[in-house]
Design a protein around this motif. Structure first.
Motif, mmCIF file in Angstrom:
data_model
loop_
_atom_site.group_PDB
_atom_site.id
_atom_site.type_symbol
_atom_site.label_atom_id
_atom_site.label_comp_id
_atom_site.label_asym_id
_atom_site.label_seq_id
_atom_site.Cartn_x
_atom_site.Cartn_y
_atom_site.Cartn_z
ATOM 1 N N GLY A 26 0.790 -1.216 0.000
ATOM 2 C CA GLY A 26 0.000 0.000 0.000
ATOM 3 C C GLY A 26 0.824 1.269 0.000
ATOM 4 O O GLY A 26 0.284 2.356 0.179
ATOM 5 N N GLY A 27 2.128 1.155 -0.223
ATOM 6 C CA GLY A 27 2.983 2.334 -0.206
ATOM 7 C C GLY A 27 4.046 2.279 -1.289
ATOM 8 O O GLY A 27 3.979 1.462 -2.204
ATOM 9 N N GLU A 28 5.020 3.142 -1.166
ATOM 10 C CA GLU A 28 6.074 3.244 -2.157
ATOM 11 C C GLU A 28 7.271 2.374 -1.784
ATOM 12 O O GLU A 28 7.646 2.299 -0.617
ATOM 13 N N GLU A 29 7.849 1.729 -2.796
ATOM 14 C CA GLU A 29 9.017 0.873 -2.583
ATOM 15 C C GLU A 29 10.176 1.695 -2.017
ATOM 16 O O GLU A 29 10.384 2.839 -2.395
ATOM 17 N N ILE A 30 10.925 1.069 -1.118
ATOM 18 C CA ILE A 30 12.068 1.723 -0.479
ATOM 19 C C ILE A 30 13.345 1.055 -0.964
ATOM 20 O O ILE A 30 13.397 -0.174 -1.113
ATOM 21 N N ALA A 31 14.367 1.858 -1.225
ATOM 22 C CA ALA A 31 15.691 1.352 -1.588
ATOM 23 C C ALA A 31 16.622 1.562 -0.404
ATOM 24 O O ALA A 31 16.681 2.656 0.158
ATOM 25 N N VAL A 32 17.337 0.509 -0.028
ATOM 26 C CA VAL A 32 18.315 0.578 1.060
ATOM 27 C C VAL A 32 19.700 0.426 0.423
ATOM 28 O O VAL A 32 19.962 -0.549 -0.274
ATOM 29 N N PHE A 33 20.558 1.406 0.659
ATOM 30 C CA PHE A 33 21.878 1.483 0.036
ATOM 31 C C PHE A 33 22.985 1.185 1.042
ATOM 32 O O PHE A 33 22.902 1.596 2.196
ATOM 33 N N HIS A 34 24.035 0.500 0.578
ATOM 34 C CA HIS A 34 25.235 0.224 1.371
ATOM 35 C C HIS A 34 26.397 0.840 0.607
ATOM 36 O O HIS A 34 26.719 0.400 -0.497
ATOM 37 N N THR A 35 26.996 1.882 1.156
ATOM 38 C CA THR A 35 28.081 2.578 0.460
ATOM 39 C C THR A 35 29.408 1.847 0.646
ATOM 40 O O THR A 35 29.548 0.981 1.510
ATOM 41 N N LEU A 36 30.377 2.215 -0.180
ATOM 42 C CA LEU A 36 31.696 1.593 -0.105
ATOM 43 C C LEU A 36 32.403 1.899 1.204
ATOM 44 O O LEU A 36 33.287 1.155 1.622
ATOM 45 N N ASP A 37 32.016 2.998 1.893
ATOM 46 C CA ASP A 37 32.613 3.304 3.196
ATOM 47 C C ASP A 37 31.760 2.758 4.351
ATOM 48 O O ASP A 37 31.832 3.223 5.482
ATOM 49 N N ASN A 38 30.928 1.751 4.020
ATOM 50 C CA ASN A 38 30.182 0.976 5.010
ATOM 51 C C ASN A 38 29.088 1.761 5.736
ATOM 52 O O ASN A 38 28.788 1.503 6.894
ATOM 53 N N GLN A 39 28.467 2.712 5.048
ATOM 54 C CA GLN A 39 27.323 3.438 5.589
ATOM 55 C C GLN A 39 26.054 2.900 4.932
ATOM 56 O O GLN A 39 26.097 2.377 3.815
ATOM 57 N N PHE A 40 24.925 3.057 5.618
ATOM 58 C CA PHE A 40 23.643 2.598 5.094
ATOM 59 C C PHE A 40 22.667 3.773 5.054
ATOM 60 O O PHE A 40 22.628 4.588 5.976
ATOM 61 N N TYR A 41 21.883 3.835 3.973
ATOM 62 C CA TYR A 41 20.883 4.887 3.792
ATOM 63 C C TYR A 41 19.637 4.269 3.169
ATOM 64 O O TYR A 41 19.721 3.258 2.470
#
Length: 113
Positions: A26-41
């Protein structure tokens, strides 16, 4: 506090420099990112330009490049970079004991536009 956060799995499920998507009923798809410096967004998985799937873009630093028209979107703020104008909603995320958590109200309370 644990009830306020949704456990979406281990950090190892997303390799550095990549993203995974999380469908939201019922909502919008979410993208979860893992950066090369080991951060998540986490962002709503739509470029503000032509709604391109940001999860399929190239991650560099704390930016993702939209695969459709090469807009650069900040993973920290959701803002388009450079001359481009627009913003993608960000989703609060935390990592604890090797697990990724998204703020429940930002996921469950988000409805399709």
């Amino acid at each position: 506090m644990i009830g306020e956060w949704l456990d979406i799995g281990p950090v190892g499920q997303i390799s550095p420099g990549n993203a995974r998507t999380l469908p939201v009923q019922g909502g919008e798809e979410i993208a979860v990112f893992h950066t090369l410096d080991n951060q998540f967004y986490a962002l709503v998985n739509k470029c503000p330009h032509k709604q391109g799937p940001l999860s399929q873009g190239i991650v560099h630093g704390s930016v993702v490049t939209c695969p459709l028209h090469s807009w650069n979107i900040s993973l920290k703020t959701g803002e388009a970079q450079g001359e481009d104008k627009g913003c993608v909603p960000t989703i609060p995320l935390k990592v604890d004991a090797g697990r990724i958590y998204l703020l429940r109200e930002a996921v469950v309370g988000r409805s399709a536009a």
